[in-house]
Structure formats: C-alpha cells, structure tokens
Design an enzyme around this catalytic site. Structure first.
Site, mmCIF file in Angstrom:
data_model
loop_
_atom_site.group_PDB
_atom_site.id
_atom_site.type_symbol
_atom_site.label_atom_id
_atom_site.label_comp_id
_atom_site.label_asym_id
_atom_site.label_seq_id
_atom_site.Cartn_x
_atom_site.Cartn_y
_atom_site.Cartn_z
ATOM 1 N N CYS A 1 0.829 -1.208 0.000
ATOM 2 C CA CYS A 1 0.000 0.000 0.000
ATOM 3 C C CYS A 1 0.863 1.257 0.000
ATOM 4 O O CYS A 1 1.499 1.551 -1.004
ATOM 5 C CB CYS A 1 -0.976 -0.035 1.173
ATOM 6 S SG CYS A 1 -2.335 1.137 1.009
ATOM 7 N N HIS B 1 -3.806 -5.096 -0.084
ATOM 8 C CA HIS B 1 -3.456 -5.640 1.232
ATOM 9 C C HIS B 1 -3.511 -7.170 1.215
ATOM 10 O O HIS B 1 -4.570 -7.754 1.439
ATOM 11 C CB HIS B 1 -4.418 -5.108 2.291
ATOM 12 C CG HIS B 1 -4.231 -3.665 2.618
ATOM 13 N ND1 HIS B 1 -3.424 -3.232 3.646
ATOM 14 C CD2 HIS B 1 -4.727 -2.548 2.033
ATOM 15 C CE1 HIS B 1 -3.435 -1.912 3.696
ATOM 16 N NE2 HIS B 1 -4.220 -1.480 2.725
ATOM 17 N N GLU C 1 -2.450 -9.122 3.417
ATOM 18 C CA GLU C 1 -2.696 -9.633 4.770
ATOM 19 C C GLU C 1 -4.165 -9.554 5.165
ATOM 20 O O GLU C 1 -4.573 -10.130 6.172
ATOM 21 C CB GLU C 1 -1.854 -8.838 5.777
ATOM 22 C CG GLU C 1 -2.437 -7.528 6.237
ATOM 23 C CD GLU C 1 -2.415 -6.433 5.177
ATOM 24 O OE1 GLU C 1 -3.118 -5.417 5.342
ATOM 25 O OE2 GLU C 1 -1.696 -6.586 4.167
#
Length: 376
Positions: free
Chosen positions: A246, A331, A333
């Site tokens: 990001c 993202h 994660e």
C-alpha cells in the site's frame, strides 16, 4: 440527537447521531465492504478521514477484541445508512456505539449513503464536517473553511519506539508507516523474527539491526508527505530484499524514480479485482488508498509493472528489475479470499533466502540489541 454532515460543495446530510458527541472535519471517503467495519475503523490508513460504509446495515455483529488491526481506531468520523444498536453474534464483546464513544469518534446514521457515494464518485473525495451539536449550516461552513489540512498522518499512526515480535526464522525489519497487525500476523506465521521500527528510521539504524529483509507497511495520506521515508528506502535498495504494501508500495516506487498521483475517489473495500500479469490470474483484493503510481512515470526507471487493477487499469504492483524488491498496492494480509494473496509473503521469504545465499550475513544478535537500545 440530530447529526449533520456538510460537504465542501455545500451538500448537507441530516441524520441521527451515534457514538461520541462533538464536531470533526476530514476527507470524506467511502468503503464498499459488506463486512469488516471493525477492521476499517482500526486501519491506520484511514487516519483523519470520515469513512462512509456503502453496505446499509452496520453494527449488527458488534465488536470483538480479536478483530482489531491496530490498538485503536484512527478514523475521524463514521457514516452509515442504518446503525444496529443490538448486535447478534456470540463473539461480540461490546457495541459499535460503545467503541466510538470510548475513542471520541462521531457517527451519523439514517442518511442516504447511496447519494453520498454517488457524489464522491462523480466529483471525487472532498473535505467535510460532521457534527452532533447544535451548529447552524452557516457555522459549519465557516468551521470547514477555517479547518487546517493535516499532513502528519504517518507520524500519528507509526510506533514511536522499536519493538520486537520474536521468531526463529528470517529477521524482518518492518518499517511502520501505520502498519496493520495483519502484516505482523502473516510474517509471524512464517516464523519470522520481526523488529518493528518507527517511520522516521534512518538507513543506518536499519543496518544496525542486521535484517534479512525489509517490510514497508501500509499507512495513510500522500506518500510525498514523507520524503524522508523515500530517501531511506532509496539508500537501502539493493542491500536488502524489500517488500512494500500500500503506502509502502508507493514509497518504493518513488524511491525507484517513479511518480504518484491522487485518484479521483480511491479504492476502498474488499472486492477489488487485480490481475497478475505474469500468470494472467485475477485476484480479489482488499484495498484502502487514495493515491496511485503513475504508469508513464515508470519509463526510464528499473521498475516494471506486475499487477494491474481490472476496473480502472491503475498499477497494483511493481518489481525492481535489478534489485530484490517488489510491492503491491493492495493488502495481501487482509484476506478477503480469504487466503488468495498470502503467497506474496511466501515470495518475500523465498527472495530473502535466495539473497542470503549470495550474500551471507554475520552473527547479528549483539548488533540488534545495541541498535534497539540506541533507538530507545
């Protein structure tokens, strides 16, 4: 109590107040996620923003300790169509209203969030003011006009101190520009020894920690507001494998000689399709950003595009052609798939191991302890 949301173009929304009482200003943005409002609230990348949820029912499953992405929420205000005050979820520990009150966050419900989202899509994100007080429209306009633009979001969200999440595997220095806990979780699941450092860390301080690799975290705001981070990354390029997420992706691109620009209304939600160019595979990704890497700025650099957004063709990933470094705009994660994009962390570990074969490291425990003492 009545609440009001006034946009800088003069559009006024009147609804019901929940959460804290008071006034707040910020950039008004929208998130298209159907679930995940707790993760949105606690994502540091939303620092100083007024977040609108496009899904109409919010608060129905409450708040639970295990779903936070940071130690506290960073949004300035929260906008929903309908707030559900009584959650129905065995995991719920308290309500959304209680969370907002605890952290002084103003909320508004019972407004037309479809209309608000359409305005932002047509005209772009804009500043706004939300109040649960008794201010007139004229007073709100004056308060909005005189409110200052904030550019220190990264400093607000980054850790002020070095800390360690121990592991027996590769040592990763995670530069915290507003990192989500999911990044630490993914690295820990791979046995990594994680050292989290502040956003203003210098290249020399990173070297003293003797890392195997460097993780550049997500974070809020314009990447050009943290030029010191760009310089640090530029200095470390080629010395260590680097993986950016990001804001970390944008900073890596700037360090590699590319440029960034602001998107009209950004990408925020858990349903953004991204194509990996090497395989042709499309991944559904979680995203939260208002800036992007300019494609034409890559000419003449050593960066090449690895991923693109299937909706608007913006850049979603790059890699360095000379050094072990890559990044993605989304993202991995956040797990909307739920595990479609976790392979990127595996790729990072593989890159580190290949790099270590070509440049073995010296014993490092003493160096790390000395660096952490100095950083404190």
């Amino acid at each position: 109590m009545q609440a009001k949301l006034l946009l800088e173009d003069g559009t006024l929304f009147t609804g019901r107040s929940f959460g804290a009482q008071g006034d707040t200003t910020g950039e008004v943005v929208f998130n298209t996620g159907i679930t995940g409002y707790q993760e949105v609230l606690s994502d540091p990348s939303y620092c100083n923003q007024i977040v609108t949820m496009t899904y109409p029912l919010i608060g129905n499953y409450g708040i639970t300790r295990d779903d936070f992405e940071s130690v506290r929420p960073f949004v300035n205000a929260f906008v929903v169509r309908r707030y559900e005050p009584v959650p129905s979820n065995w995991r719920a520990e308290y309500t959304l209203d209680e969370l907002l009150k605890e952290h002084g966050i103003v909320g508004i419900s019972d407004i037309d969030t479809r209309m608000l989202t359409r305005i932002l899509r047509n005209h772009g994100t804009m500043r706004g003011i939300l109040t649960a007080g008794e201010h007139s429209v004229e007073e709100l306009q004056e308060m909005l006009l005189t409110s200052a633009l904030v550019k220190d979001q990264v400093q607000k969200t980054s850790t002020p101190h070095v800390y360690n999440s121990p592991g027996h595997g590769e040592r990763i220095v995670l530069i915290d520009y507003g990192a989500k806990s999911g990044i630490v979780r993914e690295l820990s699941a791979r046995g990594c020894d994680i050292v989290v450092v502040p956003q203003d860390v210098t290249a020399e301080q990173v070297r003293r920690l003797n890392p195997d690799g460097i993780q550049l975290s997500n974070g809020p705001g314009d990447p050009k507001d943290v030029p010191h981070a760009v310089e640090t990354i530029r200095e470390l390029l080629g010395e260590y494998p680097i993986f950016g997420i990001c804001l970390g992706h944008q900073l890596l691109a700037l360090a590699g000689g590319a440029d960034t620009e602001k998107l009209k209304f950004g990408h925020r939600g858990g349903n953004h399709p991204v194509k990996e160019l090497a395989t042709g595979r499309c991944y559904i990704t979680s995203q939260n950003h208002g800036y992007t890497v300019k494609e034409d700025s890559l000419a003449g650099t050593d960066l090449e595009i690895t991923h693109i957004n299937n909706n608007d063709k913006t850049i979603e990933g790059v890699r360095h052609t000379k050094f072990p470094a890559f990044s993605v705009q989304y993202h991995p994660e956040a797990a909307p798939g739920p595990f479609d994009n976790s392979y990127l962390f595996d790729r990072f570990i593989e890159m580190i191991r290949e790099h270590k074969k070509s440049s073995p490291k010296q014993p490092r425990q003493a160096a790390m302890m000395a660096a952490m003492r100095g950083a404190r």
